[in-house]
Enzyme design. Structure first.
Site, PDB file in Angstrom:
ATOM      1  N   LYS A  82      37.997  36.589  46.808  1.00  0.00           N
ATOM      2  CA  LYS A  82      38.693  38.204  46.318  1.00  0.00           C
ATOM      3  C   LYS A  82      38.129  38.841  47.244  1.00  0.00           C
ATOM      4  O   LYS A  82      37.684  39.583  47.928  1.00  0.00           O
ATOM      5  CB  LYS A  82      37.855  38.492  44.956  1.00  0.00           C
ATOM      6  CG  LYS A  82      38.726  39.822  44.082  1.00  0.00           C
ATOM      7  CD  LYS A  82      37.752  40.121  42.975  1.00  0.00           C
ATOM      8  CE  LYS A  82      38.286  41.380  43.071  1.00  0.00           C
ATOM      9  NZ  LYS A  82      37.784  41.991  40.684  1.00  0.00           N
ATOM     10  N   SER A 155      40.637  42.352  37.142  1.00  0.00           N
ATOM     11  CA  SER A 155      41.013  42.740  38.409  1.00  0.00           C
ATOM     12  C   SER A 155      41.649  41.484  39.164  1.00  0.00           C
ATOM     13  O   SER A 155      41.305  41.653  40.772  1.00  0.00           O
ATOM     14  CB  SER A 155      40.111  43.659  39.449  1.00  0.00           C
ATOM     15  OG  SER A 155      38.490  43.389  38.899  1.00  0.00           O
ATOM     16  N   SER A 179      37.575  40.594  34.592  1.00  0.00           N
ATOM     17  CA  SER A 179      37.975  40.689  35.179  1.00  0.00           C
ATOM     18  C   SER A 179      38.397  39.588  35.720  1.00  0.00           C
ATOM     19  O   SER A 179      38.989  38.858  36.610  1.00  0.00           O
ATOM     20  CB  SER A 179      37.884  41.405  36.561  1.00  0.00           C
ATOM     21  OG  SER A 179      38.030  42.861  36.130  1.00  0.00           O
TER      22      SER A 179
END
Length: 451
Positions: A82, A155, A179
């Site tokens: 990420k 996210s 997330s």
């Protein structure tokens, strides 16, 4: 093998192929790059490609395995990171335009451990801006491999989409209110938020120091456990899947919520029947404190995120997406007394949830009360829980919580969330393995959905 044949192989299958010589890490990385090129930019899952780095590392992994140096199950396995986690030699962009992407001079600690285990970093994955609730319009939303007209969630949506689309088998996400688990549910894969503090956050840009977690996304529970072993630096051995005598607590506030769509409610009811048929003991559990979990969580995120973002906001407020900026600015107005009361509530909530584990082994609810929407929902207020219905409380308590596939609403995946007591990550994974076997609910995206 073709790139499509390699695409959905598990970590164990890749490992066997590496060690019997039918595939090499170079073959797999090339196949991943080929599939990525075909599916991007429709998915918009990649923040930064690392082709040159990945191919060089694949050559090294191939040579090491040929010469007898075996670093373990993740040796030569492609992983996405990420894009708020530092990878040495790669830029970090945070899904934002506040600052230009900055080249990382060191690995985050979890990245360092993955590197030492022989994992190969294929790319940095897209995310909602600073993991804070909206895709920056100049970055764009990550789309769902099951339907590119819908979101993959946030996210950690880029990480989830890359795994679900068969570009790579493993990815790292972060989770402050769901997330990891929300994108896992939307994309039909497994996502684990570990026990708070189990996975180190050194080199991970924070959103809320009280609530942040990092963890794995994978297509099955076994691969999830293998990745967690490296991220946590400890073993999580799994035995044969079984639910005989496993005590499951179906959380009333989550399972009976009016926010569940009819399809999600029917899927949940069917899942519970199948788990009972497999030998589980299902009980209804009422925890009154859960009704306040998400509203109190927001009272913690807002001021903590604004303290973290104060220097960035002072430097370039116009660089944020409007909604991210408004959330940061709202946090500057938060009252200290509300924050302190929310932190006090966390203790009460944690004690209340931990207490129920004297009678059950795992809590269960829908991961999200609906399938993937077209765009990422906003934070909800005024009594609505939205996509965080089931997920936020485990960030407040620090308990391990996992989403795994439970079925489909037409062509869109639905997920089941499991939560265990603090420190029970291994037991949670073992129960999840049994539920995965009982439901057999994982489905690949249809080729037409992603082409």
């Amino acid at each position: 093998m073709t790139a499509d044949e390699i695409a959905f192989m598990s970590v164990a299958e890749l490992g066997r192929a590496y060690r019997n010589g039918s595939l090499s890490p170079v073959d797999v990385v090339r196949a991943s790059i080929q599939r990525l090129e075909r599916l991007e930019p429709a998915l918009n899952a990649v923040a930064q490609r690392l082709d040159e780095m990945a191919l060089a590392d694949a050559e090294q992994a191939t040579e090491e395995l040929r010469s007898g140096r075996d670093r373990g199950p993740l040796h030569g396995i492609p992983v996405a990171i990420k894009d708020l986690i530092e990878v040495k030699g790669a830029p970090t962009g945070y899904g934002s335009k506040v600052r230009p992407p900055a080249m990382a001079s060191e690995d985050g600690l979890l990245v360092q451990w993955l590197r030492e285990a022989g994992a190969i970093f294929l790319c940095k994955s897209n995310l909602l801006e600073y993991a804070y609730g909206i895709a920056h319009p100049d970055v764009g939303q990550t789309n769902n491999p099951h339907d590119v007209g819908r979101t993959s969630g946030g996210s950690s949506g880029g990480s989830a989409a890359l795994v679900a689309a068969g570009i790579l088998p493993l990815a790292i996400g972060t989770d402050t209110g769901g997330s990891i688990r929300i994108p896992a549910s939307y994309c039909g894969i497994v996502g684990l938020k570990p026990t708070f503090g189990l996975v180190p956050l050194n080199g991970v840009f924070p959103l809320s120091w009280s609530l942040d977690h990092a963890g794995p996304l994978a297509r099955n529970v076994t691969d999830t456990a293998l990745l967690l072993e490296v991220l946590a630096g400890k073993a999580f051995p799994l035995s044969a899947p079984s639910l005989q005598g496993v005590r499951i607590g179906a959380v009333q506030f989550h399972c009976d919520s009016p926010e569940l769509t009819p399809a999600a409610a029917a899927n949940l009811a069917e899942a519970l029947k199948r788990l009972e048929a497999a030998g589980a003991i299902v009980k209804r559990i009422d925890i009154p404190e859960l009704t306040l979990a998400n509203s109190e969580l927001r009272r913690i995120i807002l001021p903590e995120a604004s303290v973290i973002h104060a220097p960035l906001h002072a430097e370039n407020p116009a660089g944020y997406a409007l909604r991210t900026r408004s959330q940061v600015e709202a946090g500057f107005e938060a009252k200290a007394v509300d924050y302190i009361r929310a932190q006090e509530f966390r203790v009460k909530l944690r004690n209340a949830v931990e207490a129920v584990f004297s009678d059950i082994d795992v809590l269960l609810g829908p991961s999200v009360p609906f399938p993937a929407p077209i765009t990422d929902p906003e934070f909800t207020e005024d009594g609505e829980e939205g996509e965080m219905l089931s997920s936020g409380f485990a960030n407040m308590t620090g308990q391990p919580s996992l989403s795994l596939p439970s079925g489909m609403d037409g062509h869109l995946p639905l997920g089941l969330q499991l939560t265990g007591p603090i420190g029970s990550d291994g037991k949670l994974l073992q129960i999840a393995l049994g539920i995965e076997a009982a439901l057999d609910a994982y489905r690949r995206p249809s080729p037409a959905a992603v082409l």
